[in-house]
Design an enzyme around this catalytic site. Structure first.
Site, mmCIF file in Angstrom:
data_model
loop_
_atom_site.group_PDB
_atom_site.id
_atom_site.type_symbol
_atom_site.label_atom_id
_atom_site.label_comp_id
_atom_site.label_asym_id
_atom_site.label_seq_id
_atom_site.Cartn_x
_atom_site.Cartn_y
_atom_site.Cartn_z
ATOM 1 N N TYR A 1 -1.940 -1.790 10.544
ATOM 2 C CA TYR A 1 -2.006 -1.772 9.075
ATOM 3 C C TYR A 1 -0.747 -1.173 8.442
ATOM 4 C CZ TYR A 1 -3.960 -1.627 4.405
ATOM 5 O OH TYR A 1 -4.166 -1.833 3.062
ATOM 6 N N SER B 1 0.864 -1.175 0.000
ATOM 7 C CA SER B 1 0.000 0.000 0.000
ATOM 8 C C SER B 1 0.901 1.225 0.000
ATOM 9 C CB SER B 1 -0.890 0.007 1.247
ATOM 10 O OG SER B 1 -1.543 1.249 1.411
#
Length: 338
Positions: free
Chosen positions: A195, A183
Site C-alpha cells: 500500500y 494518501s
C-alpha cells in the site's frame, strides 16, 4: 486622557519601528486574498463535460459519481461488480453511465476506452479520476511474500498507470484533468506491504505526468486523504488478512516476535484506526470536485484533519521523530532474539 494626535504618533512610531514585519504581513495578507479569489474561479459548461471515475462500487468513487451527477456532469462510472454498477445507476440520473472495469486487466481497460470514446466524441474526456484501490495485504514487511506486494501494486499503481496512459488521447482532446488518489501514506510509510509503496509511486507518477502534460493543457492533481471509513479501511478484512499472514509464518519467525505480538498489533491497529477514521468521506470528494471544476486546480489536496495537522507535518520532521511516533503507536517484538 491621551489625545488623538498622540495616539496616531505612537501608532506611526510602532509601524515605522516594525516596518519589515508590517510589510511582510501585508504581502502575506495580499497573497492569501489573491489565492482565495483565484482558488474560487470555476470552469463553465459542466453539462457538456464528461468525467470517468474508477472504483465506484462504494466509498469515494461512489459518492463522487453521485455528487458530480447532481452538478450536471456527464459521469461515466466504472465499477468492479455488477451489483455496484446497478446500485449506483439506481441512485443517480439517467445521464450517468456505468460500466464494469478491472484495472488490472488491459483488455478491460481497452473496452472502457472504446465505450468512453463513443460517449465523448470529438469533445474528448474532461476528467479522469483514478480512485480504484485496495489495502490488503498490509502489515509488517517480514510477514509478506512477493505476491502480497504485487496484489496491491497491480491495482493501486500499475492499474492506475495503465488506465491513465490509455485515456490520455481523449484527455488531450479536451485539455482535461487527471485526479489521482494517493494518501498521506505516500509521504510517510507507517507499515509494510504494497500500500505505502503504491502511494509513493502514485505521487511520483503524478508529478512526472503533470510536468509532461503541461504543454498540452492537461492538469494533474493528487488527493492525499487521511484515514476515512471506506472498504479500504475495513478492520474486519484487514484483521482477517493479518491473521492469514501470521498463520503461515514459520514458527521461528513467530517466536522472534513473541507470543502476544499478533494480538497486541491487532489491538493497537484497531484502536488507532477507530479513533482516526472519519466517517465524513465528503471531505475527500469535495477535493476531487474542486480539482475537476476549478479554473486553477491545486497540485495536491490534503483531506482530513489527521492528514492536515498530524501525518503530513510529521512527514517533514527528521526520521528519528517519525520513527519514535510510529514506535509509540505500534507494539515492539518481545520474543527470542537469539
Amino acid at each position: 486622557m491621551v489625545s488623538a494626535d498622540s495616539l496616531w504618533s505612537y501608532l506611526l512610531e510602532v509601524i515605522l519601528s516594525h516596518l519589515a514585519l508590517t510589510c511582510a504581513l501585508l504581502v502575506a495578507a495580499v497573497a492569501a486574498v489573491r489565492w482565495y479569489i483565484r482558488d474560487s474561479y470555476k470552469v463553465d459548461g459542466f453539462h457538456q463535460k464528461h468525467v470517468f471515475i474508477t472504483g465506484c462500487d462504494s466509498g469515494f468513487g461512489n459518492l463522487l459519481a453521485r455528487q458530480l451527477d447532481g452538478k450536471g456532469f456527464r459521469v461515466i462510472a466504472a465499477c468492479l461488480t455488477e451489483k455496484g454498477a446497478a446500485d449506483l445507476a439506481a441512485a443517480t440520473s439517467p445521464r450517468l453511465k456505468t460500466l464494469l472495469l478491472n484495472v488490472t486487466d488491459g483488455a478491460s481497460i481497452r473496452g472502457a476506452v472504446e465505450m468512453v470514446s463513443r460517449e465523448v466524441g470529438e469533445r474528448g474526456l474532461w476528467g479522469l479520476v483514478n480512485n480504484a484501490g485496495r489495502s490488503t495485504p498490509i502489515g509488517p514487511t517480514e510477514w509478506m511474500q512477493l505476491e502480497d506486494f504485487t496484489k496491491v501494486l497491480d491495482v493501486n499503481l500499475i492499474g492506475l498507470i495503465d488506465v491513465t496512459l490509455q485515456f490520455l488521447p481523449l484527455l488531450k482532446k479536451a485539455q482535461g484533468r487527471v485526479v489521482n488518489v494517493a494518501s498521506f501514506l505516500g509521504r510517510l510509510s507507517l507499515t509494510g506491504g504494497g500500500y505505502c509503496l503504491s502511494k509513493y509511486g502514485v505521487e511520483a507518477f503524478s508529478d512526472s505526468l503533470r510536468r509532461n502534460m503541461q504543454p498540452f493543457g492537461i492538469k494533474v492533481s493528487i488527493i492525499e486523504p487521511g484515514f476515512f471509513k471506506t472498504a479500504v479501511t475495513r478492520l474486519d478484512l484487514i484483521d482477517a488478512d493479518l491473521r492469514r499472514l501470521w498463520g503461515r509464518l514459520p514458527q521461528d519467525v513467530k517466536d522472534s516476535y513473541g507470543p502476544t505480538y499478533f494480538d497486541d498489533y491487532v489491538k493497537a491497529q484497531d484502536f488507532s484506526m477507530g479513533i482516526l477514521c472519519s466517517p465524513d468521506i465528503s471531505k475527500v470528494t469535495r477535493c476531487m470536485e474542486h480539482a475537476l471544476t476549478a479554473r486553477f486546480p491545486r497540485t495536491r489536496y490534503t483531506a482530513g484533519w489527521d492528514a492536515k495537522l498530524f501525518w503530513i507535518p510529521l512527514s517533514y520532521l527528521p526520521s528519528f521523530v517519525s520513527d519514535f511516533v510510529v514506535g509509540v503507536l505500534l507494539p515492539s517484538p518481545k520474543g527470542d532474539r537469539n
